[in-house]
Design a protein around this motif. Structure first.
Motif, mmCIF file in Angstrom:
data_model
loop_
_atom_site.group_PDB
_atom_site.id
_atom_site.type_symbol
_atom_site.label_atom_id
_atom_site.label_comp_id
_atom_site.label_asym_id
_atom_site.label_seq_id
_atom_site.Cartn_x
_atom_site.Cartn_y
_atom_site.Cartn_z
ATOM 1 N N ARG A 94 37.255 39.499 45.977
ATOM 2 C CA ARG A 94 36.647 40.832 45.834
ATOM 3 C C ARG A 94 35.859 41.255 47.074
ATOM 4 O O ARG A 94 35.774 42.433 47.389
ATOM 5 C CB ARG A 94 35.685 40.844 44.646
ATOM 6 C CG ARG A 94 36.393 41.005 43.337
ATOM 7 C CD ARG A 94 35.403 41.233 42.209
ATOM 8 N NE ARG A 94 36.042 40.782 40.979
ATOM 9 C CZ ARG A 94 35.769 39.653 40.362
ATOM 10 N NH1 ARG A 94 34.814 38.877 40.824
ATOM 11 N NH2 ARG A 94 36.429 39.303 39.292
ATOM 12 N N LEU A 95 35.289 40.274 47.751
ATOM 13 C CA LEU A 95 34.452 40.603 48.908
ATOM 14 C C LEU A 95 35.263 41.017 50.130
ATOM 15 O O LEU A 95 34.778 41.744 50.990
ATOM 16 C CB LEU A 95 33.588 39.393 49.301
ATOM 17 C CG LEU A 95 32.455 38.997 48.362
ATOM 18 C CD1 LEU A 95 31.781 37.716 48.877
ATOM 19 C CD2 LEU A 95 31.430 40.112 48.255
ATOM 20 N N ARG A 108 33.269 25.316 51.100
ATOM 21 C CA ARG A 108 32.739 24.454 50.027
ATOM 22 C C ARG A 108 33.894 23.892 49.192
ATOM 23 O O ARG A 108 33.896 22.719 48.838
ATOM 24 C CB ARG A 108 31.816 25.274 49.129
ATOM 25 C CG ARG A 108 31.289 24.541 47.926
ATOM 26 C CD ARG A 108 29.971 23.900 48.175
ATOM 27 N NE ARG A 108 28.976 24.861 48.598
ATOM 28 C CZ ARG A 108 27.820 24.536 49.156
ATOM 29 N NH1 ARG A 108 27.526 23.267 49.361
ATOM 30 N NH2 ARG A 108 26.962 25.448 49.524
ATOM 31 N N ALA A 116 33.474 30.928 40.289
ATOM 32 C CA ALA A 116 33.263 32.260 40.859
ATOM 33 C C ALA A 116 33.710 32.337 42.311
ATOM 34 O O ALA A 116 33.768 33.420 42.886
ATOM 35 C CB ALA A 116 31.787 32.634 40.756
ATOM 36 N N GLY A 117 34.041 31.189 42.898
ATOM 37 C CA GLY A 117 34.331 31.134 44.326
ATOM 38 C C GLY A 117 35.543 31.948 44.742
ATOM 39 O O GLY A 117 35.425 32.921 45.499
ATOM 40 N N GLY A 119 35.530 35.687 43.522
ATOM 41 C CA GLY A 119 34.454 36.401 44.219
ATOM 42 C C GLY A 119 34.849 36.683 45.660
ATOM 43 O O GLY A 119 34.682 37.791 46.167
ATOM 44 N N CYS A 120 35.395 35.668 46.302
ATOM 45 C CA CYS A 120 35.823 35.782 47.688
ATOM 46 C C CYS A 120 36.885 36.876 47.823
ATOM 47 O O CYS A 120 36.857 37.696 48.746
ATOM 48 C CB CYS A 120 36.369 34.422 48.105
ATOM 49 S SG CYS A 120 37.046 34.372 49.730
ATOM 50 N N SER A 167 29.451 34.685 53.034
ATOM 51 C CA SER A 167 29.534 34.177 51.658
ATOM 52 C C SER A 167 30.948 33.702 51.336
ATOM 53 O O SER A 167 31.144 32.644 50.747
ATOM 54 C CB SER A 167 29.149 35.264 50.654
ATOM 55 O OG SER A 167 27.848 35.704 50.902
ATOM 56 N N SER A 194 35.670 21.669 38.049
ATOM 57 C CA SER A 194 34.543 20.813 38.435
ATOM 58 C C SER A 194 33.247 21.228 37.750
ATOM 59 O O SER A 194 32.169 20.956 38.248
ATOM 60 C CB SER A 194 34.351 20.855 39.957
ATOM 61 O OG SER A 194 33.901 22.153 40.331
ATOM 62 N N GLN A 195 33.365 21.915 36.632
ATOM 63 C CA GLN A 195 32.195 22.438 35.929
ATOM 64 C C GLN A 195 31.353 23.365 36.800
ATOM 65 O O GLN A 195 30.143 23.464 36.625
ATOM 66 C CB GLN A 195 31.328 21.294 35.381
ATOM 67 C CG GLN A 195 31.996 20.615 34.206
ATOM 68 C CD GLN A 195 31.406 19.235 33.958
ATOM 69 O OE1 GLN A 195 31.170 18.471 34.890
ATOM 70 N NE2 GLN A 195 31.169 18.917 32.707
ATOM 71 N N GLY A 196 32.020 23.996 37.752
ATOM 72 C CA GLY A 196 31.348 25.008 38.560
ATOM 73 C C GLY A 196 31.345 26.329 37.808
ATOM 74 O O GLY A 196 31.792 26.404 36.663
ATOM 75 N N LEU A 197 30.858 27.360 38.469
ATOM 76 C CA LEU A 197 30.834 28.672 37.828
ATOM 77 C C LEU A 197 32.229 29.310 37.850
ATOM 78 O O LEU A 197 32.477 30.296 37.171
ATOM 79 C CB LEU A 197 29.839 29.593 38.537
ATOM 80 C CG LEU A 197 28.361 29.178 38.460
ATOM 81 C CD1 LEU A 197 27.513 30.068 39.352
ATOM 82 C CD2 LEU A 197 27.866 29.241 37.022
ATOM 83 N N GLU A 223 32.149 29.907 50.401
ATOM 84 C CA GLU A 223 32.879 29.534 49.181
ATOM 85 C C GLU A 223 34.109 28.696 49.531
ATOM 86 O O GLU A 223 34.372 27.672 48.902
ATOM 87 C CB GLU A 223 33.345 30.782 48.412
ATOM 88 C CG GLU A 223 32.246 31.628 47.807
ATOM 89 C CD GLU A 223 31.478 30.947 46.673
ATOM 90 O OE1 GLU A 223 31.893 29.863 46.213
ATOM 91 O OE2 GLU A 223 30.454 31.515 46.264
ATOM 92 N N GLY A 270 35.573 32.321 36.232
ATOM 93 C CA GLY A 270 35.132 31.304 35.281
ATOM 94 C C GLY A 270 36.016 30.072 35.211
ATOM 95 O O GLY A 270 35.662 29.095 34.566
#
Ligand SMILES: Nc1ncnc2c1ncn2[C@@H]1O[C@H](COP(=O)(O)OP(=O)(O)OP(=O)(O)O)[C@@H](O)[C@H]1O
Ligand SMILES: [Mg+2]
Lengths: 122, 138
Positions: free
Chosen positions: B112-113, B51, B105-106, B109-110, B44, B100-103, B48, B96
């Motif tokens: 934290r993982l 992407r 979260a990339g 989130g990355c 994941s 690019s009007q994405g979430l 991210e 947030g």
């Protein structure tokens, strides 16, 4: 890359699936196909199966949310099913509520969920 | 004992490369003995980052390597590009935040993982991100 949206009809429910990550072009094709099919087949609900995805990143989460929103706009209830347990765990660990659509473990639960939502509406 | 896996270089140029890159990362994680939870976290995170490379820098590169020490099994992924870079790193790492009007979260989130997350970027300087997952070798 050529992309065909898989569609299965079960009564007034359309079942579709996402097999792999989609490119931007494939995303539009998928959403258009689905919205069109809802109209043509007079569907009241859509179930999107994502059991084939071994990763759902935030881009694909957004694609799924947007697709669900488009389907709702044309009057269909939506549920996502088949999320793999580790995929679900990872999404939670990433820290945000990435899905704003109802998700269920299996197809049966998804069908029950959308049917209940349709019944409430009727 | 010196049976470290050779490092792997992969180009990130198309959307398909996102899938290829994260698949390769998962393969390496399996070879190094990481469990399904870590495999999925890594795949994941790589997804991210790859992407982001496609979305913001058009192209970049990925290097997957075994950085294990005698005590810790360490799988490292380096993802870098020579794109526009990130002007405000602190903002980009916030939940947030998205241009690019994405979430948005990339990156957060990355971070934290992963057991290790290091980012280097600046306007016109490209972006370089190093992530690692760890496991005890005992
Ligand atoms: N490789 C990169 N090059 C240039 N800018 C980047 C790069 N990666 C991230 N950014 C910037 O950092 C912001 C945050 O990235 P992040 O991945 O967290 O969110 P996003 O890509 O906007 O949305 P999401 O990943 O949730 O779809 C991006 O909107 C972009 O402005
Ligand atoms: Mg991103």
């Amino acid at each position: 890359m050529n992309f065909k949206t898989p569609l299965l009809q079960l009564g007034d429910v359309l079942i579709t699936s996402i097999q792999t990550d989609l490119s931007d072009a494939q995303v539009s094709e998928f959403q258009q196909d689905l919205v069109r099919a809802i109209g043509v087949k007079n569907a009241n609900a859509v179930v999107i199966d994502i059991s084939a995805l071994d990763v759902v990143d935030s881009f694909m989460a957004r694609v799924i949310n947007d697709t669900a929103r488009a389907a709702r706009l044309v009057g269909a209830e939506v549920a996502v099913c088949g999320i793999q347990p580790y995929v679900a765990m990872t999404l939670v660990e990433m820290g945000r509520q990435l899905f704003d659509v109802q998700t269920t473990f299996n197809l049966e639960q998804a069908l029950a969920a959308v049917k209940a939502a349709v019944d409430v509406r009727l | 004992m010196n049976n470290k896996l050779k490092s792997i270089q992969l180009p990130i140029k198309t959307v398909d490369d996102i899938v290829l890159t994260r698949r390769k990362a998962r393969e390496v994680a399996i070879k190094m003995g990481f469990g399904l939870a870590d495999q999925t976290r890594l795949a994941s995170a790589v997804s991210e980052l790859a992407r982001n490379v496609i979305q913001y820098a058009q192209q970049g590169e990925c290097e997957i390597s075994d950085q294990s020490t005698p005590e810790i099994v360490i799988l490292q992924v380096l993802i870098f590009d020579y794109g526009p870079g990130i002007a405000d790193l602190e903002a980009a790492l916030r939940d947030g935040f998205s241009t690019s009007q994405g979430l948005g979260a990339g990156l957060p989130g990355c971070r934290r993982l992963m057991d290790e997350f290091y980012i280097e970027s600046g306007l016109q300087q490209g972006t370089k991100i190093r992530i690692q997952i760890h496991a005890s070798s005992l």
